[in-house]
Design a protein around this motif. Structure first.
Motif, PDB file in Angstrom:
ATOM      1  N   ASP A  78      38.718  42.503  37.214  1.00 49.96           N
ATOM      2  CA  ASP A  78      40.066  42.878  37.396  1.00 49.96           C
ATOM      3  C   ASP A  78      40.887  41.694  38.238  1.00 49.96           C
ATOM      4  OD1 ASP A  78      42.342  44.211  38.215  1.00 49.96           O
ATOM      5  OD2 ASP A  78      41.278  45.180  40.109  1.00 49.96           O
ATOM      6  N   SER A  80      43.923  41.365  39.245  1.00 46.65           N
ATOM      7  CA  SER A  80      44.913  41.703  40.238  1.00 46.65           C
ATOM      8  C   SER A  80      44.869  41.864  41.545  1.00 46.65           C
ATOM      9  CB  SER A  80      45.693  43.387  39.634  1.00 46.65           C
ATOM     10  OG  SER A  80      44.626  44.112  40.020  1.00 46.65           O
ATOM     11  N   ASP A  81      43.615  41.788  41.871  1.00 54.70           N
ATOM     12  CA  ASP A  81      42.978  41.945  43.346  1.00 54.70           C
ATOM     13  C   ASP A  81      42.812  40.471  43.829  1.00 54.70           C
ATOM     14  OD1 ASP A  81      42.388  42.672  45.814  1.00 54.70           O
ATOM     15  OD2 ASP A  81      40.679  43.476  45.343  1.00 54.70           O
ATOM     16  N   ALA A  82      43.677  40.002  44.844  1.00 57.37           N
ATOM     17  CA  ALA A  82      43.214  38.520  45.175  1.00 57.37           C
ATOM     18  C   ALA A  82      42.030  38.436  46.202  1.00 57.37           C
ATOM     19  CB  ALA A  82      44.341  37.995  45.958  1.00 57.37           C
ATOM     20  N   GLU A  83      41.724  39.469  46.824  1.00 51.25           N
ATOM     21  CA  GLU A  83      40.777  39.651  47.760  1.00 51.25           C
ATOM     22  C   GLU A  83      39.399  39.795  46.957  1.00 51.25           C
ATOM     23  OE1 GLU A  83      38.775  39.162  51.377  1.00 51.25           O
ATOM     24  OE2 GLU A  83      41.066  39.523  51.187  1.00 51.25           O
ATOM     25  N   ALA A  84      39.278  40.337  45.765  1.00 48.85           N
ATOM     26  CA  ALA A  84      37.900  40.368  45.144  1.00 48.85           C
ATOM     27  C   ALA A  84      37.830  38.961  44.338  1.00 48.85           C
ATOM     28  CB  ALA A  84      38.287  41.423  43.755  1.00 48.85           C
ATOM     29  N   THR A  87      36.480  36.686  47.366  1.00 54.07           N
ATOM     30  CA  THR A  87      35.002  37.090  47.378  1.00 54.07           C
ATOM     31  C   THR A  87      34.209  36.531  46.315  1.00 54.07           C
ATOM     32  OG1 THR A  87      35.777  39.051  48.657  1.00 54.07           O
ATOM     33  CG2 THR A  87      33.616  38.969  47.908  1.00 54.07           C
ATOM     34  N   THR A  88      34.550  36.879  45.120  1.00 51.87           N
ATOM     35  CA  THR A  88      33.641  36.212  43.973  1.00 51.87           C
ATOM     36  C   THR A  88      33.481  34.702  43.914  1.00 51.87           C
ATOM     37  OG1 THR A  88      34.187  38.240  42.740  1.00 51.87           O
ATOM     38  CG2 THR A  88      33.211  36.534  41.650  1.00 51.87           C
TER      39      THR A  88
END
Length: 125
Positions: A78, A80-84, A87-88
């Motif tokens: 995904d 669209s999620d900057a936090e993910a 984190t990755t």
């Protein structure tokens, strides 16, 4: 005398001018047809190789971002999620190597003659 004239048709083949001109016209049309056939075959081979390259380069995976699989296993589907994403991928590298180029190893005897380990030159410094 014709030097390097080739083996094509000429007007003096049969002795009949009309027949010779008809023969010359047919030879020219056959030459043009052969060239068109070769051009179509060439264009077809280009289209075929472009289609193969397109299919090989196509990517229908759900993965949007990924790390080099030889070094990391980080994958993000995904986008669209900057936090993910952070984190990755926001982690220090696991294996780091320093590769020095331009350094010439000097035998121990030469180092001791020059005055010690501080006298090794690298890039004329």
């Amino acid at each position: 005398l014709s030097v390097c004239g080739g083996t094509g048709a000429s007007i003096s083949g049969t002795g009949d001018t009309v027949l010779d001109q008809e023969l010359l016209r047919r030879m020219r049309s056959q030459d043009k047809t052969a060239m068109v056939i070769l051009l179509v075959l060439y264009a077809g081979s280009l289209c075929f190789s472009a289609q193969l390259a397109y299919r090989q380069a196509s990517n229908d995976s759900a993965v949007t971002y990924y790390a080099d699989p030889r070094l990391e296993t980080a994958v993000l589907e995904d986008a669209s999620d900057a936090e993910a994403f952070l984190t990755t991928f926001n982690s220090p590298p696991k294996d780091v190597y320093l590769h020095v180029t331009g350094l010439v190893n000097v035998p121990e005897a030469e180092v001791m003659i020059a005055g010690g380990p501080r006298d090794i030159e690298w890039r004329d410094e």
